[in-house]
Design an enzyme around this catalytic site. Sequence first.
Site, mmCIF file in Angstrom:
data_model
loop_
_atom_site.group_PDB
_atom_site.id
_atom_site.type_symbol
_atom_site.label_atom_id
_atom_site.label_comp_id
_atom_site.label_asym_id
_atom_site.label_seq_id
_atom_site.Cartn_x
_atom_site.Cartn_y
_atom_site.Cartn_z
ATOM 1 N N GLU A 186 27.486 -10.594 7.117
ATOM 2 C CA GLU A 186 28.856 -10.526 6.637
ATOM 3 C C GLU A 186 29.563 -11.644 5.764
ATOM 4 O O GLU A 186 30.463 -12.130 6.126
ATOM 5 C CB GLU A 186 29.853 -10.152 7.750
ATOM 6 N N GLU A 233 23.257 -1.291 12.961
ATOM 7 C CA GLU A 233 24.447 -0.992 14.054
ATOM 8 C C GLU A 233 24.874 0.629 13.812
ATOM 9 O O GLU A 233 25.021 0.925 12.521
ATOM 10 C CB GLU A 233 25.690 -1.938 14.044
#
Length: 310
Positions: free
Chosen positions: A165, A272
């Site tokens: 991220e 995910e």
Amino acid sequence: MFKNVIYVIVAGLFSGAVSAQSSRASKSVIPVGTMLTLKKSFANYFPIGVSVSPSNLVGREAELIAQQFNSLTPENVMKFGPLHPEENRYNWGGADSVVAFAEANKMKVRGHTLIWHQQNPAWLFLDGKGDTVNKEVLLSRMKSHIETVVKRYKGRVYAWDVVNEALDDDSTRYLRNSAWFNICGEDFIEKAFQYAHQADPEAILFYNDYRTEHPERRERIYKLLKRLKDSGVPVHGVGLQGHWNLKDPSRQELVKTIDRFRSLGLQVQVTELDISVLPEKKDRDSTWLAAPDVYTAEIEQQHIAQYEQI
């Protein structure tokens, strides 16, 4: 949260079997050897993983995990702060237990995550006087951490989310205004991949991020990865954090995303996966708030359809 995801997926796959069994005696079971499982269903395509904490690896949860999955990702115990809380102390217990469980059950392990803007220990960015360290010191600490962690699990962890991220949520900006970026600039990303590759040349190294299917963010991620590839940085894949809902992503945008990143010669993994049944935040108005909180048959069918599409 991962337990909810497990049961939703399993409920969708086994709904027919459960219905067929409902009229039988409560003790009637399907032999484990013949039972349809997630890992068996996709064995010819890709591993099916789940994120875990050590507390999940005992009792019935452990049985379910070993039965349904063939890849594990530590939810928190390999993140910088929990794993390396003090400069001269590592907390190996949780990470070791996840890897040991995986090995005992012939499962793969994805390491998550080496560098992130969250869950960092208090000492990492400060010197002995409490002042912010300079770039040289921070990169030295990063190198020491990555080498120590990756070498410990060399040959046991097949892939790492090296940087997680790094992009800013503001579309007018490029990289996130994190302590890593403020002290090191863009170099922290390149160095993280280099250090990880040096520690385990056989490990598959990923950049991991969310909203990768949104065109604007996708192009910023592509720009970052292309720059790394063009510079010879050992990045091998991109992880898509599938925090999705009943309408997003569309099949078209998901295919575009996979094709875009594969054009760089990168592996693409869904690292995910959770599909929310809630509407977008902008649509959670007074009418929605006043409605009964019910998982209706209509929502269930939309939920199953979105999983099937993905």
